[in-house]
Design a protein around this motif. Structure first.
Motif, PDB file in Angstrom:
ATOM      1  N   GLN A  34      56.481  30.477 116.312  1.00 15.03           N
ATOM      2  CA  GLN A  34      56.452  29.577 115.153  1.00 15.03           C
ATOM      3  C   GLN A  34      56.967  30.295 113.901  1.00 15.03           C
ATOM      4  O   GLN A  34      57.669  29.700 113.076  1.00 15.03           O
ATOM      5  N   CYS A  35      56.634  31.570 113.774  1.00 19.53           N
ATOM      6  CA  CYS A  35      57.104  32.352 112.613  1.00 19.53           C
ATOM      7  C   CYS A  35      58.619  32.451 112.615  1.00 19.53           C
ATOM      8  O   CYS A  35      59.276  32.252 111.583  1.00 19.53           O
ATOM      9  N   ARG A  38      60.186  29.164 111.620  1.00 14.96           N
ATOM     10  CA  ARG A  38      60.126  28.971 110.158  1.00 14.96           C
ATOM     11  C   ARG A  38      61.199  29.809 109.457  1.00 14.96           C
ATOM     12  O   ARG A  38      61.810  29.366 108.473  1.00 14.96           O
ATOM     13  N   GLU A  41      64.482  28.076 109.979  1.00  9.84           N
ATOM     14  CA  GLU A  41      64.558  26.885 109.122  1.00  9.84           C
ATOM     15  C   GLU A  41      64.820  27.283 107.663  1.00  9.84           C
ATOM     16  O   GLU A  41      65.596  26.632 106.953  1.00  9.84           O
ATOM     17  N   ARG A  70      58.646  27.687 102.932  1.00 13.65           N
ATOM     18  CA  ARG A  70      58.778  27.884 104.381  1.00 13.65           C
ATOM     19  C   ARG A  70      58.054  29.125 104.884  1.00 13.65           C
ATOM     20  O   ARG A  70      57.508  29.131 105.984  1.00 13.65           O
TER      21      ARG A  70
END
Length: 544
Positions: A34-35, A38, A41, A70
């Motif tokens: 997930q890191c 992010r 993104e 973010r």
């Protein structure tokens, strides 16, 4: 940019986190995945910001907002180097804290990054003595719980700035955060490079444009006319426009403004330059003499005409005839000149032979011809025939910017002819020249400078050297009659001159005057010398 994102994607694959976050139900792997998502993104959003081509400050501000939204990076700051590359100044902040702070090379964490060009990580801000925390306000809890990352913005092997953020110490891998921030710094460096190239290109174009404009201005500006004001540049342009044609020109302006110089400039810039330039002062001759002077006469045409004589129109054949003070023409002379202008032919006084006139006519006057036409003192048809292309010369009082330029020109010209060494004009004398209203215009200014050179004894034109007409109370160094007042004015003049020669260096001026620096400073204050306005004070270093 794409390579940077690809590198992060490769890292995700090698660590087993290339699957979407929801594919891993729990554990450190899911959190790490997930890191990385992010981070991707955030970098993707930043790449889109670069494409918008907004202003640099706006783009930097949006980049910091993306990092905060973010990735949870707080207190973001982007700093760029000063023109001398010795210190960093705040370019944009993530909040509204102090933006006037600078960091010198080697000062604090940020200054160290500037000096060595390497990223630095402070795992715990409260434990780092070099951490200054001058830009943002951070409480003790923030210093205790957060880390600080600062990376250089490097452009062509030169550090041109830094980007720094606060990072929550327990939730983010500092090395990963530093890598992401370095990628962002690379993006900023690339954008900065493009903007610098664009700025340099624009500057080069502006300089080339200015050079060409100056070249054209130098080309258009006649050698015999001094002036750089907007009014005179317009005159030069009009001279250039009309010179190549044979159009009749009417030069208007007060006495002493240089109408004859303009006429000469038009002639010598035209195709008739190789022909004669004949001048006639119409006000200096009576009607009968003026007729003979212009058109010539035959032998026996009048008493005293013992031989035939060519007139000025014939003498100007193939060239230019300059008629000064045309407002003083009688109606008879106006009528005969009207024929010359319309038909290009005339007869000598006492002759029936018609002669052709290949001559350009330039006229000048300081009178209001429109009023004279209304009063019947000037023929209307002749007025319209002579007023084809008008050049209006402004009085000297309306172009103050040219006074010093003209004065320096006359000083150089007249001092050489008079065999005297005159270097410059003192400040009080300049003030007197600028304050005077100059009813006699440029001619009066030349006479005043000639008077001043005669009176000058030390190579400098002082206010006391100028003519009495300029010695008005409050504008000269002789305005007050007491001995004390005159001594004070002379002291002020000498100190200002010494400071000018030493470029505002008080100690050097004191040595030249043979007094102490303390005395010079006292005189500056006591005599009201505007030191700060005349001389740029040294820039004080800005404290952090």
């Amino acid at each position: 940019m794409d390579l940077a994102i690809k590198d992060i994607a490769t890292t995700m694959k090698t660590t087993g986190h290339d699957t979407p976050p929801e594919a891993n139900s729990s554990g450190p792997a899911a959190a790490c995945g997930q890191c990385h998502v992010r981070q991707l993104e955030a970098l993707y959003e930043i790449s889109k910001l670069i494409a918008t081509r907004s202003s640099q400050q706006e783009m930097f501000q949006n980049i910091l907002k993306v990092l905060e939204k973010r990735l949870g990076f707080n207190h973001g700051t982007i700093m760029l180097t000063s023109p001398d590359n010795k210190e960093l100044v705040v370019e944009v902040l993530g909040d509204s804290m102090r933006s006037d702070v600078v960091y010198r090379m080697g000062e604090g964490i940020t200054g160290a990054v500037l000096r060595y060009g390497q990223p630095l990580i402070v795992p715990k801000m409260s434990d780092e003595p070099r951490f200054k925390s001058r830009i943002h306000r951070r409480g003790s809890a923030v210093l205790e719980q957060n880390s600080f990352i600062c990376v250089p913005v490097i452009l062509e092997n030169e550090t041109v700035g830094t980007i720094s953020v606060d990072v929550p110490r327990q939730t983010i891998d500092l090395d990963e955060a530093q890598k992401v921030l370095s990628i962002v710094a690379g993006i900023i460096a690339h954008d900065t490079r493009q903007r610098r190239l664009a700025r340099l290109e624009k500057q080069a174009l502006e300089e080339e444009n200015l050079r060409l404009r100056n070249q054209l201005q130098d080309r258009y500006q006649p050698d015999n006319i001094i002036g750089s004001s907007a009014e005179m540049r317009d005159i030069f342009n009009r001279i250039h426009l009309v010179a190549e044609q044979s159009t009749t020109v009417l030069i208007r302006g007060e006495s002493g403004t240089g109408k004859e110089l303009v006429a000469s400039a038009i002639h010598y810039s035209s195709r008739r330059a190789s022909g004669p330039f004949v001048k006639v002062n119409c006000a200096a001759l009576s009607e009968n003499l003026l007729e003979s002077e212009l058109f010539g006469h035959e032998k026996g045409a009048f008493t005293g005409a013992i031989r035939s004589r060519r007139g000025r129109i014939e003498e100007a054949e193939g060239g230019t005839l300059f008629l000064d003070e045309i407002g003083d023409f009688s109606p008879t002379i106006q009528l005969k000149l009207l024929r010359v202008l319309q038909e290009r032919e005339f007869e000598r006084v006492g002759s029936n032979e018609t002669l052709k006139a290949d001559v350009r006519i330039i006229a000048a006057t300081n009178r209001n011809l429109e009023e004279m036409v209304a009063e019947g003192a000037f023929r209307q048809d002749f007025y319209y025939r002579i007023n084809v292309f008008a050049v209006h010369l402004p009085p000297l009082r309306d172009r103050k910017n040219d006074i010093l330029l003209l004065a320096n020109h006359f000083i150089k010209k007249l001092s050489e002819s008079m065999g005297k060494q005159v270097r410059r004009i003192s400040t009080p004398a300049i003030q007197m020249l600028l304050a005077y209203h100059w009813p006699g215009n440029v001619r009066e200014l030349e006479n005043c400078i000639e008077h001043a050179i005669l009176m000058c004894h030390d190579g400098v034109v002082h206010g006391r050297d100028l003519p009495p007409t300029l010695q008005v109370p409050g504008s000269s160094d002789m305005g007050v009659g007491t001995l004390k007042a005159r001594i004070q004015v002379m002291e002020k003049d000498m100190i200002v001159d010494a400071l000018k020669r030493t470029r505002g260096n008080v100690s050097a001026a004191a040595r030249e005057l043979g007094i102490t620096g303390r005395m010079v400073r006292y005189k500056i204050q006591n005599l009201g010398i505007p030191y700060d306005r005349l001389f740029k004070s040294r820039r004080q270093p800005r404290g952090e």
